[in-house]
Scaffold this active site. Sequence first.
Site, PDB file in Angstrom:
ATOM      1  N   LYS A  10       0.832  -1.212   0.000  1.00  0.00           N
ATOM      2  CA  LYS A  10       0.000   0.000   0.000  1.00  0.00           C
ATOM      3  C   LYS A  10       0.868   1.265   0.000  1.00  0.00           C
ATOM      4  O   LYS A  10       2.091   1.189   0.191  1.00  0.00           O
ATOM      5  CB  LYS A  10      -0.921  -0.046   1.223  1.00  0.00           C
ATOM      6  N   TYR A  50     -12.103  -2.211  -4.015  1.00  0.00           N
ATOM      7  CA  TYR A  50     -12.648  -2.484  -2.673  1.00  0.00           C
ATOM      8  C   TYR A  50     -14.176  -2.440  -2.651  1.00  0.00           C
ATOM      9  O   TYR A  50     -14.768  -2.197  -1.595  1.00  0.00           O
ATOM     10  CB  TYR A  50     -12.090  -1.471  -1.678  1.00  0.00           C
ATOM     11  N   ASN A 113      -1.901  -0.037   6.968  1.00  0.00           N
ATOM     12  CA  ASN A 113      -1.427  -1.345   7.459  1.00  0.00           C
ATOM     13  C   ASN A 113      -0.515  -2.055   6.440  1.00  0.00           C
ATOM     14  O   ASN A 113      -0.434  -3.266   6.379  1.00  0.00           O
ATOM     15  CB  ASN A 113      -2.610  -2.224   7.895  1.00  0.00           C
ATOM     16  N   HIS A 116      -1.969  -5.509   1.560  1.00  0.00           N
ATOM     17  CA  HIS A 116      -3.257  -6.177   1.370  1.00  0.00           C
ATOM     18  C   HIS A 116      -2.997  -7.593   0.851  1.00  0.00           C
ATOM     19  O   HIS A 116      -2.034  -7.815   0.128  1.00  0.00           O
ATOM     20  CB  HIS A 116      -4.099  -5.413   0.328  1.00  0.00           C
ATOM     21  N   GLU A 127      -9.836 -10.084  -7.646  1.00  0.00           N
ATOM     22  CA  GLU A 127      -8.737  -9.119  -7.513  1.00  0.00           C
ATOM     23  C   GLU A 127      -7.619  -9.330  -8.534  1.00  0.00           C
ATOM     24  O   GLU A 127      -7.032  -8.356  -9.022  1.00  0.00           O
ATOM     25  CB  GLU A 127      -8.165  -9.205  -6.093  1.00  0.00           C
TER      26      GLU A 127
HETATM   27  P1  CMP Z   1      -7.298  -4.755   3.524  1.00  0.00           P
HETATM   28  O1  CMP Z   1      -6.843  -6.129   3.832  1.00  0.00           O
HETATM   29  O2  CMP Z   1      -6.651  -4.054   2.394  1.00  0.00           O
HETATM   30  O3  CMP Z   1      -8.879  -4.770   3.268  1.00  0.00           O
HETATM   31  C1  CMP Z   1      -9.709  -3.661   3.525  1.00  0.00           C
HETATM   32  C2  CMP Z   1      -9.001  -2.561   4.243  1.00  0.00           C
HETATM   33  O4  CMP Z   1      -9.801  -1.586   4.881  1.00  0.00           O
HETATM   34  C3  CMP Z   1      -8.178  -3.132   5.369  1.00  0.00           C
HETATM   35  O5  CMP Z   1      -7.081  -3.852   4.839  1.00  0.00           O
HETATM   36  C4  CMP Z   1      -7.820  -1.895   6.164  1.00  0.00           C
HETATM   37  O6  CMP Z   1      -6.639  -1.272   5.728  1.00  0.00           O
HETATM   38  C5  CMP Z   1      -8.992  -0.947   5.865  1.00  0.00           C
HETATM   39  N1  CMP Z   1      -9.752  -0.643   7.060  1.00  0.00           N
HETATM   40  C6  CMP Z   1      -9.875   0.583   7.600  1.00  0.00           C
HETATM   41  N2  CMP Z   1     -10.646   0.541   8.692  1.00  0.00           N
HETATM   42  C7  CMP Z   1     -11.009  -0.743   8.862  1.00  0.00           C
HETATM   43  C8  CMP Z   1     -11.815  -1.413   9.835  1.00  0.00           C
HETATM   44  N3  CMP Z   1     -12.384  -0.783  10.849  1.00  0.00           N
HETATM   45  N4  CMP Z   1     -11.969  -2.741   9.705  1.00  0.00           N
HETATM   46  C9  CMP Z   1     -11.409  -3.415   8.664  1.00  0.00           C
HETATM   47  N5  CMP Z   1     -10.647  -2.815   7.720  1.00  0.00           N
HETATM   48  C10 CMP Z   1     -10.446  -1.495   7.826  1.00  0.00           C
END
Ligand code: CMP
Length: 139
Positions: A10, A50, A113, A116, A127
């Site tokens: 990311k 998403y 984070n 992904h 995806e």
């Molecule tokens: P990812 O695995 O990319 O899938 C969806 C993303 O939404 C997740 O990682 C997080 O980076 C983001 N996200 C932000 N807030 C939340 C939340 N409260 N719960 C889950 N995903 C979140």
Amino acid sequence: MKERTLSIVKPDGVEKGVIGDVLARFEGAGMRVAAIKMVHLSAEQAGGFYLVHKDRPFYGELVEYMSSGPVVVVVLVGDNAISAVREVMGATDPGKAAPGTIRADLADSIERNIVHGSDSPESAAYEIPYFFREIEIQE
Ligand code: CMP
């Protein structure tokens, strides 16, 4: 079972200079890079990726963040790649991620984070072709 999954380093991962670190951890877990590219997503493209989260309260911020800078998109291939990659990444919330995982070691918050990974075969099937044509995947 040999499987494919899609991973994205990311914008925070690219900015922190940990592309190589993240890919080395996947390779160290037995995954092979079968396709890779760097892209800067538009908000529309991030939103489409998403789409499954479109009714979640964090969707708008997620789309804004994922289109805020370049990302590295990777197809990984290996035994049980979907769960293997998720194990190496750690829990979505870095505060809950197991020690030694990518998110525990490198991530700042649940949104920023670092990485992904597809969460199911159905997600991977959506995806992977979102970013790559079959001819671009070296399996
Ligand atoms: P990812 O695995 O990319 O899938 C969806 C993303 O939404 C997740 O990682 C997080 O980076 C983001 N996200 C932000 N807030 C939340 C939340 N409260 N719960 C889950 N995903 C979140």
